[in-house]
Design a protein around this motif. Structure first.
Motif, short mmCIF file in Angstrom:
data_model
loop_
_atom_site.label_atom_id
_atom_site.label_comp_id
_atom_site.label_asym_id
_atom_site.label_seq_id
_atom_site.Cartn_x
_atom_site.Cartn_y
_atom_site.Cartn_z
N ARG A 368 0.82 -1.22 0.00
CA ARG A 368 0.00 0.00 0.00
C ARG A 368 0.85 1.27 0.00
NH1 ARG A 368 -5.36 -0.47 1.38
NH2 ARG A 368 -5.30 1.64 2.23
N GLY A 369 2.07 1.16 0.59
CA GLY A 369 2.92 2.34 0.70
C GLY A 369 3.72 2.61 -0.55
N HIS A 393 5.12 -3.60 -6.42
CA HIS A 393 4.07 -2.70 -6.93
C HIS A 393 3.61 -1.79 -5.79
CE1 HIS A 393 3.45 -5.14 -10.65
NE2 HIS A 393 3.83 -6.12 -9.85
N PRO A 394 4.12 -0.57 -5.71
CA PRO A 394 3.68 0.34 -4.64
C PRO A 394 2.27 0.85 -4.89
CG PRO A 394 5.16 1.47 -6.14
CD PRO A 394 5.13 0.04 -6.60
N HIS A 395 1.66 1.37 -3.83
CA HIS A 395 0.31 1.96 -3.90
C HIS A 395 -0.67 1.01 -4.58
CE1 HIS A 395 2.22 5.63 -2.61
NE2 HIS A 395 2.99 5.67 -3.68
N THR A 396 -0.66 -0.25 -4.15
CA THR A 396 -1.53 -1.25 -4.77
C THR A 396 -2.29 -2.02 -3.69
OG1 THR A 396 0.02 -1.51 -6.61
CG2 THR A 396 -1.64 -3.23 -6.33
N SER A 397 -3.61 -2.08 -3.82
CA SER A 397 -4.46 -2.82 -2.89
C SER A 397 -5.24 -3.88 -3.65
CB SER A 397 -5.43 -1.89 -2.18
OG SER A 397 -4.75 -0.94 -1.40
N VAL A 398 -5.54 -4.97 -2.96
CA VAL A 398 -6.41 -6.01 -3.52
C VAL A 398 -7.84 -5.70 -3.11
CG1 VAL A 398 -6.95 -8.47 -3.56
CG2 VAL A 398 -4.56 -7.72 -3.41
N ILE A 399 -8.71 -5.56 -4.07
CA ILE A 399 -10.11 -5.23 -3.77
C ILE A 399 -11.07 -6.37 -4.09
CG2 ILE A 399 -9.77 -2.76 -4.04
CD1 ILE A 399 -10.96 -2.98 -6.85
N PRO A 415 -5.00 2.95 -4.26
CA PRO A 415 -5.86 3.61 -3.28
C PRO A 415 -5.87 5.13 -3.38
CG PRO A 415 -3.88 2.71 -2.25
CD PRO A 415 -3.90 2.20 -3.65
N ARG A 416 -4.87 5.71 -4.04
CA ARG A 416 -4.85 7.16 -4.18
C ARG A 416 -5.89 7.65 -5.18
NH1 ARG A 416 1.30 7.69 -5.85
NH2 ARG A 416 0.42 6.11 -7.27
N SER A 417 -6.01 6.92 -6.29
CA SER A 417 -6.92 7.36 -7.34
C SER A 417 -8.19 6.51 -7.42
CB SER A 417 -6.21 7.31 -8.70
OG SER A 417 -5.86 5.96 -9.01
#
Length: 520
Positions: A368-369, A393-399, A415-417
């Motif tokens: 996530r960071g 892979h930074p800034h990546t979440s599993v949805i 999560p930012r966009s």
């Protein structure tokens, strides 16, 4: 040599031999037998021991049967009755069959065997339990020949899995962890009702407490619900543990610690769930899930933490079928040439990424960071950067995730966009967060808002000791709000989440226990 008076009796004997993992070199069958003829027997026996040499005994009038047998069961030899003198007509044939079999015998095994389906959560759970408890086993897929032969020997079908066959031939169909433990040599019942020290949890802190407690003469019992080693036991490589410059796997470290505890006569119970703790005067009582209990002068809580569940649509039903919590190292060989996804950015995730990179075509680390520096040791960051098939892979979440028999796709987003994307994926290993296993303590022990056990000075607020504290002193450093009960390792509030510190706290708890006992 094993003889039988009918084809069915002979098949039953062969099933027992198969379940015990033993070999059969030669099958000799009379064509004329009760219930079934010799060809029917040999055809059924081939399903159990396909490489055993086959000999049919026939009368002169049954020579057509011998020809049928050559075509149906690939007969190695037939003998016409009578075969006198046996020194000329029987023994040389048997010797030749034995010599031919010895050139390429069936494999024997003294290991436990597990038969199951490739994408099956119950089958994975059995394999994971055995692996984490360091029980050697062979994995056989139900739809493949050897797995099918074991199912046949046990009188089962591919619907009756997982099947576990122990070295003595005992068949366990869809066993519980307690049933497995009882049949593969793990101890599940305490030998006494009262101990000097009960350690709850067999991770590094618990093992450390058990080793030091038992070595210093305390009657010690270590109670574990699942498997020794805890999260550290699942680690593929620990490279910053003192005394192991080349690194050590969690399984190796766990095995050494377990053997060391047993050497000092500590008892180790597995598959026993502790559901309650209470004080009975100077005695501490621990209640098990089956209604039984044990008592002790002192207790060390070392239940550690568990990985937090990833709350996203579709993942819960795919757990054990492509979605795994922790390293699940037993699956690494199955990932050969595949792309796998690891969720998390702490040391456990980094160690798993390095390990799986030896098998997978590419390892994708989803964090996530912005980078790994906040949560991972520098030595691991350097290793990951040097391995070409690991991609962070930074800034990546599993949805979310989806699939049929197993995981097939993952839904990711920034999560930012909030921008989503979908990737094909059959393997995801999750290492996020840490939740203490302390629900069973209820109100008997003071815990913080996240469930971690509060100890020592953390219990003294504005000079006031915790409610119910009966001693004229403040709690010792690792002591909980119940005198004589200590906490060590990750379960303790504000502890350092490292293997070395957990072992150290386990040893320190024993030192404080001596002080406690001397003051009673």
């Amino acid at each position: 040599m094993v003889r039988a008076d009918s084809g069915e009796a002979a098949l039953e004997a062969l099933r027992e031999i198969k379940l015990r993992g033993e070999q059969v070199a030669v099958l000799l069958a009379d064509y004329r037998m009760p219930q079934m003829n010799g060809i029917q027997f040999l055809e059924a026996a081939m399903d159990l021991f396909p490489r055993a040499r086959r000999v049919l005994l026939t009368a002169y009038a049954d020579t057509d049967a011998a020809i049928d047998a050559i075509n149906i069961v690939d007969l190695d030899h037939y003998l016409l009755k009578p075969w006198n003198p046996p020194e000329e007509k029987l023994y040389p044939v048997v010797d030749a069959m034995l010599d031919a079999w010895l050139a390429a015998p069936d494999a024997t095994t003294s290991d436990t065997r597990v038969v199951g389906h490739r994408w099956s959560a119950p089958s994975f759970a059995v394999r994971d339990f055995l692996a984490r408890n360091l029980v050697p086993y062979r994995w056989l897929v139900a739809d493949e020949p050897e797995g099918g032969r074991l199912l046949t020997a046990a009188g089962l079908t591919t619907e009756d899995v997982p099947l576990v066959v122990t070295p003595d031939g005992t068949s366990l169909v869809k066993p519980t962890e307690a049933q497995l433990a009882a049949h593969v040599g793990l101890t599940t019942t305490p030998t006494e009702e009262f101990y000097d020290l009960v350690v709850v949890g067999a991770g590094p802190a618990g093992l450390g407490a058990a080793v030091y407690g038992a070595s210093e003469g305390l009657r010690t019992i270590l109670v574990e619900q699942h498997a020794t080693g805890g999260q550290a036991g699942q680690s593929s490589r620990i490279e910053n543990y003192l005394g192991f410059p080349d690194g050590v796997s969690g399984a190796q470290l766990t095995d050494r610690a377990r053997r060391q505890a047993l050497k000092f006569d500590a008892e180790i119970l597995t598959t026993r769930e502790v559901v309650g703790l209470e004080a009975g005067g100077s005695t501490r009582l621990l209640h098990f899930g089956d209604g039984s209990m044990i008592a002790a002068h002192t207790v060390v809580l070392a239940t550690g933490v568990s990985y937090r569940l990833l709350d996203a649509p579709g993942l819960a039903e795919l757990t054990g079928r492509g979605v795994y919590y922790g390293s699940a190292a037993i699956e690494a060989p199955n990932c050969k040439g595949e792309e796998i996804y690891i969720v998390g950015g702490a040391n456990s995730a980094g160690q798993a990424a390095v390990y799986f990179s030896r098998y997978a075509r590419r390892v994708h680390m989803l964090i996530r960071g912005a980078d790994l520096r906040r949560s991972m040791s520098q030595y691991l960051i350097d290793q990951i950067a040097a391995i070409g098939n690991i991609e962070v892979h930074p800034h990546t979440s599993v949805i979310g995730g989806e699939g049929g028999e197993h995981l097939e796709r993952l839904h990711l987003c920034d999560p930012r966009s909030g921008t989503p994307r979908t990737v094909d994926a059959s393997w995801m290993f999750i290492f996020i967060g840490a939740e203490p296993r302390t629900e069973w303590l209820d109100k008997s022990i003071v815990r913080d808002e996240r469930g971690f056990v509060v100890t020592g000075t953390g219990l003294v607020v504005d000079g006031r000791r915790p409610s119910g504290w009966t001693l004229p002193r403040d709690p010792y450093h690792l002591e909980t709000s119940m005198p004589g009960v200590f906490a060590a390792g990750d379960v303790r509030a504000d502890s350092v989440k490292r293997v070395a510190s957990a072992v150290g706290e386990g040893a320190m708890a024993v030192s404080l226990i001596h002080r406690y006992l001397e003051s009673q």
